[in-house]
Design an enzyme around this catalytic site. Structure first.
Site, PDB file in Angstrom:
ATOM      1  N   LYS A 275      51.356   7.401  54.755  1.00  0.00           N
ATOM      2  CA  LYS A 275      51.342   8.215  55.978  1.00  0.00           C
ATOM      3  C   LYS A 275      50.870   9.639  55.683  1.00  0.00           C
ATOM      4  O   LYS A 275      50.044  10.198  56.411  1.00  0.00           O
ATOM      5  CB  LYS A 275      52.740   8.255  56.605  1.00  0.00           C
ATOM      6  CG  LYS A 275      53.379   6.894  56.880  1.00  0.00           C
ATOM      7  CD  LYS A 275      52.649   6.116  57.932  1.00  0.00           C
ATOM      8  CE  LYS A 275      53.425   4.895  58.396  1.00  0.00           C
ATOM      9  NZ  LYS A 275      53.661   3.880  57.351  1.00  0.00           N
TER      10      LYS A 275
ATOM     11  N   LYS B 204      57.318   8.369  63.487  1.00  0.00           N
ATOM     12  CA  LYS B 204      57.495   7.154  62.679  1.00  0.00           C
ATOM     13  C   LYS B 204      57.997   7.507  61.287  1.00  0.00           C
ATOM     14  O   LYS B 204      57.834   8.646  60.814  1.00  0.00           O
ATOM     15  CB  LYS B 204      56.178   6.377  62.595  1.00  0.00           C
ATOM     16  CG  LYS B 204      54.968   7.169  62.146  1.00  0.00           C
ATOM     17  CD  LYS B 204      53.687   6.363  62.330  1.00  0.00           C
ATOM     18  CE  LYS B 204      52.461   7.214  62.031  1.00  0.00           C
ATOM     19  NZ  LYS B 204      51.193   6.475  62.222  1.00  0.00           N
TER      20      LYS B 204
ATOM     21  N   ARG C 259      41.554  -1.448  61.884  1.00  0.00           N
ATOM     22  CA  ARG C 259      41.789  -1.570  60.447  1.00  0.00           C
ATOM     23  C   ARG C 259      40.436  -1.773  59.765  1.00  0.00           C
ATOM     24  O   ARG C 259      39.746  -2.760  60.023  1.00  0.00           O
ATOM     25  CB  ARG C 259      42.722  -2.748  60.174  1.00  0.00           C
ATOM     26  CG  ARG C 259      42.781  -3.221  58.709  1.00  0.00           C
ATOM     27  CD  ARG C 259      43.237  -2.168  57.730  1.00  0.00           C
ATOM     28  NE  ARG C 259      44.496  -1.543  58.078  1.00  0.00           N
ATOM     29  CZ  ARG C 259      45.694  -2.051  57.769  1.00  0.00           C
ATOM     30  NH1 ARG C 259      45.778  -3.212  57.139  1.00  0.00           N
ATOM     31  NH2 ARG C 259      46.788  -1.400  58.098  1.00  0.00           N
TER      32      ARG C 259
ATOM     33  N   ARG D 159      42.926  -3.802  66.885  1.00  0.00           N
ATOM     34  CA  ARG D 159      44.226  -4.357  67.277  1.00  0.00           C
ATOM     35  C   ARG D 159      44.677  -3.682  68.571  1.00  0.00           C
ATOM     36  O   ARG D 159      44.826  -2.465  68.622  1.00  0.00           O
ATOM     37  CB  ARG D 159      45.238  -4.147  66.153  1.00  0.00           C
ATOM     38  CG  ARG D 159      44.799  -4.811  64.852  1.00  0.00           C
ATOM     39  CD  ARG D 159      45.639  -4.392  63.658  1.00  0.00           C
ATOM     40  NE  ARG D 159      45.519  -2.977  63.373  1.00  0.00           N
ATOM     41  CZ  ARG D 159      46.057  -2.393  62.300  1.00  0.00           C
ATOM     42  NH1 ARG D 159      46.742  -3.111  61.428  1.00  0.00           N
ATOM     43  NH2 ARG D 159      45.913  -1.095  62.103  1.00  0.00           N
TER      44      ARG D 159
ATOM     45  N   ARG E 193      52.092   0.164  70.263  1.00  0.00           N
ATOM     46  CA  ARG E 193      51.735  -0.226  68.899  1.00  0.00           C
ATOM     47  C   ARG E 193      50.732  -1.371  68.919  1.00  0.00           C
ATOM     48  O   ARG E 193      50.936  -2.378  69.582  1.00  0.00           O
ATOM     49  CB  ARG E 193      52.979  -0.661  68.120  1.00  0.00           C
ATOM     50  CG  ARG E 193      54.048   0.402  68.006  1.00  0.00           C
ATOM     51  CD  ARG E 193      55.327  -0.152  67.433  1.00  0.00           C
ATOM     52  NE  ARG E 193      55.918  -1.155  68.302  1.00  0.00           N
ATOM     53  CZ  ARG E 193      56.976  -1.903  67.978  1.00  0.00           C
ATOM     54  NH1 ARG E 193      57.546  -1.746  66.794  1.00  0.00           N
ATOM     55  NH2 ARG E 193      57.454  -2.795  68.815  1.00  0.00           N
TER      56      ARG E 193
ATOM     57  N   ASP F 169      43.309   3.102  58.916  1.00  0.00           N
ATOM     58  CA  ASP F 169      43.534   2.864  60.345  1.00  0.00           C
ATOM     59  C   ASP F 169      42.977   4.034  61.144  1.00  0.00           C
ATOM     60  O   ASP F 169      43.276   5.202  60.847  1.00  0.00           O
ATOM     61  CB  ASP F 169      45.018   2.693  60.641  1.00  0.00           C
ATOM     62  CG  ASP F 169      45.589   1.437  59.998  1.00  0.00           C
ATOM     63  OD1 ASP F 169      44.809   0.525  59.670  1.00  0.00           O
ATOM     64  OD2 ASP F 169      46.826   1.368  59.827  1.00  0.00           O
TER      65      ASP F 169
ATOM     66  N   GLU G  53      46.166   6.419  59.205  1.00  0.00           N
ATOM     67  CA  GLU G  53      46.843   6.064  57.957  1.00  0.00           C
ATOM     68  C   GLU G  53      45.828   5.588  56.930  1.00  0.00           C
ATOM     69  O   GLU G  53      44.734   5.127  57.279  1.00  0.00           O
ATOM     70  CB  GLU G  53      47.875   4.934  58.177  1.00  0.00           C
ATOM     71  CG  GLU G  53      49.099   5.345  58.944  1.00  0.00           C
ATOM     72  CD  GLU G  53      50.109   4.196  59.064  1.00  0.00           C
ATOM     73  OE1 GLU G  53      50.011   3.223  58.283  1.00  0.00           O
ATOM     74  OE2 GLU G  53      50.983   4.278  59.938  1.00  0.00           O
TER      75      GLU G  53
ATOM     76  N   ASN H 104      46.117   2.858  54.010  1.00  0.00           N
ATOM     77  CA  ASN H 104      46.997   1.816  53.476  1.00  0.00           C
ATOM     78  C   ASN H 104      46.528   1.407  52.086  1.00  0.00           C
ATOM     79  O   ASN H 104      45.459   0.810  51.928  1.00  0.00           O
ATOM     80  CB  ASN H 104      46.988   0.606  54.416  1.00  0.00           C
ATOM     81  CG  ASN H 104      47.495   0.965  55.801  1.00  0.00           C
ATOM     82  OD1 ASN H 104      48.689   0.924  56.059  1.00  0.00           O
ATOM     83  ND2 ASN H 104      46.581   1.335  56.689  1.00  0.00           N
TER      84      ASN H 104
END
Length: 337
Positions: A141, A176, A226, A241, A249, A289, A297, A299
């Site tokens: 994050k 978050k 993503r 997504r 979300r 993301d 983000e 990942n």
């Protein structure tokens, strides 16, 4: 040219008989239709790799040498029985050519300690994906804040007063945890939300735990994306997504709907901006993301989405990952030889 390279790699790695280790959550619990680790292992098995399965508790250190309890693994795409363990064996991790660290977050103390054990093997020449030091140093994050011009307004704090000020400024925010995944414990707060206090208390654990807040991006209605970066190369397709009705979300595990899409110019701009830095850090397989024109983000632990994209387009992500592994191993053999 690509066929010639593939043929060369196949011949070279066939002689090497690559030994691949994987550290992951229990394979008995995965969904083989969506699990990216399983997809990578299928490709590795197709290439005749020897696969050594490990869970995080299997790793251990004696003096400065790293070891693990392993099980030889065979897999097949069968929903009823998808894995078979052969012999159990205690091995020095230095006997492997490559280890995939695919343990899901949280990045807790156990995860951190495991990276030290893996780093001991890395010092002896084992390729670790992703680099253990970088897994420790870069929170998924917070890492995005290294690129301040392409992220939303962002606050990392455990101070409830600062969060309230941030909310007053933006009127609509996302909050978050720093160690979550899959959309767990992500809240949207608007300025007149009656649950502001309890959400902040829950997220900060009464000001004892850090969390991250960002201004809400309405572009989430067009989906978050993503995007994969493999060895510094941006993959040209992403998984968009879309949140289900009434949700903020887009995470598939939170009920989001995934749809593969080609990257647009802005996606490439953001991803290409980050890609060389990731490669330099030894982060060879990363999922970033993006919402709208903003990076959300980075990942680096166990990015997912491979299966959904590969089911749609004719370019193989797993093939690119395997090619990266083989090129890196060949490079290391030349240096050590």
């Amino acid at each position: 040219m690509r066929t010639q390279l593939s043929d060369f790699l196949n011949k070279t790695t066939e002689k090497m008989k690559i030994k691949l280790g994987i550290v992951m959550d229990p394979i008995s619990t995965i969904n083989i239709n969506k699990d990216s680790s399983f997809a990578i292992l299928l490709k590795a098995q197709e290439k005749k790799y020897e696969i050594y399965y490990m869970e995080i508790n299997d790793l251990f250190l004696i003096k400065n040498n790293s070891y693990a309890r392993t099980r030889k693994l065979k897999i097949e795409k069968n929903k009823k029985k998808w894995f078979f363990f052969k012999e159990e064996e205690y091995i020095a991790l230095s006997s492997l050519d490559v280890i995939l660290m695919r343990k899901d977050p949280p990045v807790d103390n156990k995860f951190i300690y495991a990276t030290y054990i893996l780093e001991s093997a890395e010092k002896l020449g084992v390729l670790i994906i992703n680099k253990p030091k970088s897994l420790r140093d870069y929170n998924e994050k917070i890492f995005a804040t290294y690129f301040p011009t392409i992220i939303p307004e962002t606050l990392v704090t455990s101070n409830s007063t600062l969060i309230r000020q941030f909310l007053r400024k933006h009127e609509d925010i996302i909050i978050k945890p720093l160690d979550g995944m899959g959309g767990v414990s992500i809240f949207r707060i608007k300025k007149n939300d009656p649950n502001i206090s309890v959400i902040i208390e829950t997220m900060t654990k009464y000001e004892t735990s850090y969390c991250i807040s960002q201004n809400y991006l309405p572009e989430i209605e067009q989906g978050d994306k993503r995007i994969f970066i493999i060895n510094g190369i941006v993959f040209p397709w992403c998984l968009a997504r879309f949140p289900k009705s009434g949700e903020t979300r887009g995470n598939l595990s939170a009920g989001g709907i995934g749809k593969p899409e080609k990257l647009n110019d802005n996606d490439f701009m953001i991803a290409n901006n980050i890609a060389p830095i990731l490669k330099k850090m030894g982060l060879l397989f990363v999922g970033i993301d993006i919402i709208g024109k903003k990076l959300i983000e980075i990942n680096i632990t166990s990015p997912t989405g491979i299966c959904e994209i590969e089911s749609y387009c004719d370019i193989s992500i797993t093939e690119l990952i395997i090619n990266t592994i083989e090129k890196e191993i060949i490079k290391r053999k030349k240096i050590s030889g």
